[in-house]
Design a protein around this motif. Structure first.
Motif, mmCIF file in Angstrom:
data_model
loop_
_atom_site.group_PDB
_atom_site.id
_atom_site.type_symbol
_atom_site.label_atom_id
_atom_site.label_comp_id
_atom_site.label_asym_id
_atom_site.label_seq_id
_atom_site.Cartn_x
_atom_site.Cartn_y
_atom_site.Cartn_z
ATOM 1 N N ASP A 13 22.022 58.960 5.747
ATOM 2 C CA ASP A 13 23.190 58.793 6.216
ATOM 3 C C ASP A 13 23.524 57.261 6.029
ATOM 4 O OD1 ASP A 13 23.287 61.663 8.199
ATOM 5 O OD2 ASP A 13 24.437 61.218 6.284
ATOM 6 N N THR A 14 22.395 56.499 6.293
ATOM 7 C CA THR A 14 22.227 55.074 6.517
ATOM 8 C C THR A 14 23.025 54.301 5.449
ATOM 9 O OG1 THR A 14 19.978 54.868 7.360
ATOM 10 C CG2 THR A 14 20.657 53.103 6.393
ATOM 11 N N ALA A 15 24.066 53.534 6.120
ATOM 12 C CA ALA A 15 25.011 52.766 5.016
ATOM 13 C C ALA A 15 25.986 52.009 5.782
ATOM 14 C CB ALA A 15 25.770 53.906 4.261
ATOM 15 N N ALA A 16 26.769 51.338 5.265
ATOM 16 C CA ALA A 16 27.880 50.766 5.801
ATOM 17 C C ALA A 16 28.918 51.588 5.685
ATOM 18 C CB ALA A 16 28.190 49.254 5.343
ATOM 19 N N TYR A 17 29.662 51.765 6.574
ATOM 20 C CA TYR A 17 30.844 52.663 6.770
ATOM 21 C C TYR A 17 32.186 51.917 6.992
ATOM 22 C CZ TYR A 17 27.892 56.668 7.217
ATOM 23 O OH TYR A 17 26.766 57.625 7.063
ATOM 24 N N TYR A 18 32.912 52.346 5.757
ATOM 25 C CA TYR A 18 34.387 51.540 5.817
ATOM 26 C C TYR A 18 35.445 52.555 6.103
ATOM 27 C CZ TYR A 18 31.704 47.897 3.409
ATOM 28 O OH TYR A 18 31.006 47.257 3.078
ATOM 29 N N CYS A 19 36.383 52.311 6.976
ATOM 30 C CA CYS A 19 37.632 53.055 7.390
ATOM 31 C C CYS A 19 38.627 52.658 6.247
ATOM 32 C CB CYS A 19 38.016 53.030 8.690
ATOM 33 S SG CYS A 19 38.630 51.653 9.291
ATOM 34 N N THR A 20 39.650 53.356 5.999
ATOM 35 C CA THR A 20 40.804 53.232 5.125
ATOM 36 C C THR A 20 41.934 54.110 5.527
ATOM 37 O OG1 THR A 20 41.230 53.022 2.718
ATOM 38 C CG2 THR A 20 40.140 54.959 3.327
ATOM 39 N N ALA A 21 43.063 53.463 5.110
ATOM 40 C CA ALA A 21 44.168 54.154 5.397
ATOM 41 C C ALA A 21 45.225 53.758 4.381
ATOM 42 C CB ALA A 21 44.640 53.712 6.589
ATOM 43 N N ASN A 22 46.256 54.933 4.030
ATOM 44 C CA ASN A 22 47.441 54.544 3.125
ATOM 45 C C ASN A 22 48.738 54.550 4.182
ATOM 46 O OD1 ASN A 22 46.034 54.616 0.578
ATOM 47 N ND2 ASN A 22 46.058 56.818 0.515
ATOM 48 N N LEU A 23 49.375 53.424 4.252
ATOM 49 C CA LEU A 23 50.416 53.448 5.012
ATOM 50 C C LEU A 23 51.462 52.971 4.347
ATOM 51 C CD1 LEU A 23 50.320 50.362 5.563
ATOM 52 C CD2 LEU A 23 48.416 51.008 7.187
ATOM 53 N N SER A 24 52.748 53.178 4.824
ATOM 54 C CA SER A 24 53.997 52.528 4.403
ATOM 55 C C SER A 24 54.519 51.385 5.263
ATOM 56 C CB SER A 24 54.902 53.720 4.519
ATOM 57 O OG SER A 24 54.721 54.671 3.529
ATOM 58 N N ARG A 25 55.194 50.469 4.640
ATOM 59 C CA ARG A 25 55.451 49.270 5.428
ATOM 60 C C ARG A 25 56.562 48.692 4.567
ATOM 61 N NH1 ARG A 25 51.376 44.194 4.119
ATOM 62 N NH2 ARG A 25 51.825 43.885 1.944
ATOM 63 N N VAL A 26 57.570 47.790 5.058
ATOM 64 C CA VAL A 26 58.860 47.261 4.587
ATOM 65 C C VAL A 26 58.258 45.732 4.199
ATOM 66 C CG1 VAL A 26 61.276 46.464 4.545
ATOM 67 C CG2 VAL A 26 60.409 48.338 5.952
ATOM 68 N N ASP A 27 58.128 45.679 2.955
ATOM 69 C CA ASP A 27 57.803 44.212 2.323
ATOM 70 C C ASP A 27 58.808 43.220 2.618
ATOM 71 O OD1 ASP A 27 55.631 45.287 -0.291
ATOM 72 O OD2 ASP A 27 55.135 44.706 1.485
ATOM 73 N N THR A 28 58.334 41.945 2.271
ATOM 74 C CA THR A 28 59.495 40.572 2.528
ATOM 75 C C THR A 28 60.652 40.724 1.746
ATOM 76 O OG1 THR A 28 58.111 39.351 0.902
ATOM 77 C CG2 THR A 28 57.580 39.111 3.313
ATOM 78 N N ASP A 29 60.628 41.497 0.550
ATOM 79 C CA ASP A 29 61.762 41.692 -0.333
ATOM 80 C C ASP A 29 62.755 42.950 0.357
ATOM 81 O OD1 ASP A 29 60.393 43.551 -3.063
ATOM 82 O OD2 ASP A 29 60.324 44.139 -0.998
ATOM 83 N N GLY A 30 62.171 43.771 1.481
ATOM 84 C CA GLY A 30 62.914 44.448 1.977
ATOM 85 C C GLY A 30 62.795 46.196 1.820
ATOM 86 N N ARG A 31 61.862 46.128 0.582
ATOM 87 C CA ARG A 31 61.529 47.380 0.056
ATOM 88 C C ARG A 31 60.453 48.053 0.789
ATOM 89 N NH1 ARG A 31 62.168 46.812 -6.751
ATOM 90 N NH2 ARG A 31 64.285 46.279 -6.521
#
Length: 123
Positions: free
Chosen positions: A88-106
């Protein structure tokens, strides 16, 4: 948007660790969250994922030893790792998919990675 991971360390085989990853920044909603790991000389691989519904998914190698969970109110995902093995020895990385409003408003869905946290399991 940032993911901040913590909880890695050095542990003997058979021991336990709990990883925590907190999402912060400007976003509307978090969808799936999870953990990958990358051992030296190997590709990054999926360890565990928790869907927005709360349903967990695991790699075969960690099934029955690891538990992934999330606290939506805290924008946090956890990985409880029990009965750790040297493999199990390793570097562990978390990840997420998320929604956001970009600068163009979308409204857009994006994937975000946290920095790695190192887990070392001694035999």
């Amino acid at each position: 948007v940032q993911l901040q991971a913590s909880g890695g360390g050095l542990v003997q085989a058979g021991g336990s660790l709990r990883l925590t990853c907190v999402a912060s920044g400007n976003f509307i909603r978090i969808h799936d969250m999870g953990w990958y790991r990358q051992a030296p000389g190997h590709e990054r691989v999926l360890v565990a994922l928790v869907l927005v519904t709360g349903r967990p998914m695991y790699a075969d190698s960690v099934q029955d030893r690891f538990t992934v969970s999330r606290d939506n109110a805290k924008n946090t995902v956890y990985l409880q790792m029990n009965n750790l093995e040297p493999e199990d020895t390793a570097a562990y990385y978390c990840t997420a998919n998320l929604s956001r409003v970009d600068t163009d408003g979308r409204l857009r869905e994006i994937g975000v990675w946290g920095q790695g946290t190192l887990v070392t399991v001694s035999s």
